[in-house]
Every structure is written in C-alpha cells, then in structure tokens.
Enzyme design. Structure first.
Site, PDB file in Angstrom:
ATOM      1  N   ASP A 104       0.857  -1.180   0.000  1.00  0.00           N
ATOM      2  CA  ASP A 104       0.000   0.000   0.000  1.00  0.00           C
ATOM      3  C   ASP A 104       0.894   1.230   0.000  1.00  0.00           C
ATOM      4  O   ASP A 104       1.767   1.376   0.870  1.00  0.00           O
ATOM      5  CB  ASP A 104      -0.909   0.017   1.228  1.00  0.00           C
ATOM      6  N   ASP A 158     -15.232  -2.959  -1.508  1.00  0.00           N
ATOM      7  CA  ASP A 158     -14.834  -2.688  -0.127  1.00  0.00           C
ATOM      8  C   ASP A 158     -16.099  -2.416   0.673  1.00  0.00           C
ATOM      9  O   ASP A 158     -16.880  -1.523   0.317  1.00  0.00           O
ATOM     10  CB  ASP A 158     -13.902  -1.482  -0.069  1.00  0.00           C
TER      11      ASP A 158
END
Length: 247
Positions: free
Chosen positions: A8, A129
């Site tokens: 990330d 998500d």
C-alpha cells in the site's frame, strides 16, 4: 490458491493502515521497489498494490513508485486506487500492469467497467470494499446503499477477471478474514473472488485450503507478513500442498 502480498503506497512509501484510516499509517519500507523484489525472492508469484493517495484523490498519485515496482519485479502486478477512466486503464496496462482494480468507478459507472472488460480482456478486476455489509467508495470515505452481492452481480458475464472483497472493519487489524461473508460472495457469483482484510495468521492460510474456500482465487496479506506473523515459506507450502508444510 494464490497468496497476494500487499504493498500500500502513501507518499511514495510502503505503509499499512487500520480500517483504511490514513492517520493510522505505519511505514514499513521507504523503498517499495525493494519490497516488491523481496516478496518475489520469498517465492510469491503475484503482487497486490494500492495507491492510497490516489484512492482518496480520484487519480493516480504514486505513479513513480508503481513504475519502480514494475521495473523491480518480474511478478505480475495488480493495482488499485484512483483509476477512474479507460485512458488511465490503458496507460497502466501499457506500462506493464497485469491487471487494474476498479473500485469507486464500479459503483459510480458500472458501464465503464463493462467497456473496460471488453477493451482489455482478463485485465480488469473489481474491488468491493464493504463496511457493515454495504459498499464504500472514494477511499472508503463514503458509504453507499449498495450491498456487496448486489454490486457483484452487476458484473456477471462482463468478463471481470476477479473481485477483490475487503471487509473494512477487519482491514489492518489482524482479526482474521471475514470468511462467512467472503464465501457467501464467492458462492453468489461466478466471478473469482479474492479475500482481503484481516488475514492474521497461519490459521487463516490453513482455512484457505478448506473445501468451502475452494471457489476463492486467493487472499491478500499485508500487516501479517510485515509483522512476521506469517512465514512466507510455510504459508506457500501449505497452499501448494507441499510435504514441508507444517501441520
């Protein structure tokens, strides 16, 4: 079954968040390209990358870091975060990405996802998500009224390569994957599902080998790998059914 190590990116660095909150970022490596190569050397065969700044801004921000990653590893790379247009998709694929992950745009403009799948077969994944069973967008900052399965079913037959399903409540906090919701999704659609959010230990790796999890393409691991809670060699041996896998 594939175990995808995660990188990330925030401000050009490799970080992990808790529940997707940028204020909780822990820096694990200031050289994402070196981290990508390390994952390759450990035996991983794919790499999952997220441009966190891009997810919030709605456009690619960490392009230089992603470019360096693509040069550093021979492994296929999938990228999400801030990819909103066909032009962006084409540009990233031309630069060497194996596939792009479309999240917010899958909610805002599902027709664009279908167009992308036709234009770039096998190269487009959808990121779903969810928080409390509802899909979140714009870097998880906004909630929608869409249910997870409801959104996933919009892309049946469209040619989506995979769905990356993340339980936001579990992301980055090492509480274990939400197996019930993940497997329910995998059983509800024909699109391959990749589990994300909360993978915590070798027990989760073993769980991936159970019969009811066989519809999954794999799972993504971040903090558990960085913190040493999961040994790469042991995890890969378990998933590949090799004799050296520990019981």
């Amino acid at each position: 079954m594939i175990l995808f190590p995660a990188i990330d990116l925030k401000d050009g660095q490799c970080v992990r968040l808790k529940h997707g909150d940028m204020a909780t970022a822990t820096i694990y490596n200031d050289d994402p390209a070196a981290q990508a190569k390390a994952f390759e050397d450990q035996g991983f065969e794919w790499l999952h990358v997220v441009d966190l700044n891009g997810a919030f801004k709605g456009q690619s921000v960490n392009s230089a870091a992603v470019g360096a990653i693509l040069k550093a590893t021979k492994n296929p790379v999938q990228l999400g975060g801030g990819i909103r247009t066909l032009a962006q998709i084409e540009d990233w694929l031309d630069r060497g990405l194996a596939r792009v992950i479309l999240g917010t745009v899958a909610v805002r403009d599902p027709d664009l996802v279908r167009q992308a799948c036709k234009a770039f077969p096998g190269k487009v994944a959808v990121g779903i998500d969810a928080k409390g069973g509802k899909v979140a967008v714009e870097g998880w900052a906004e909630a929608s009224s869409l249910g997870v399965v409801e959104l996933a079913r919009k892309f049946e037959g469209a040619g989506v390569a995979a769905i990356i399903y993340t339980d936001i409540d579990r992301d980055g906090v090492l509480t274990g994957i939400n197996w019930d919701a993940t497997i329910d999704l995998a059983e509800a659609v024909s699109i391959p599902v990749i589990a994300s959010g909360g993978l915590a230990s070798i027990a989760d790796i073993v769980r991936m080998t159970m019969p009811d999890a066989q519809k999954l393409e794999g799972a993504i691991s971040g903090r558990a790998l960085y913190d040493g809670r999961i040994d790469p060699a042991e995890a890969l041996a378990i998933l590949q059914g090799r004799p050296e896998a520990k019981s």
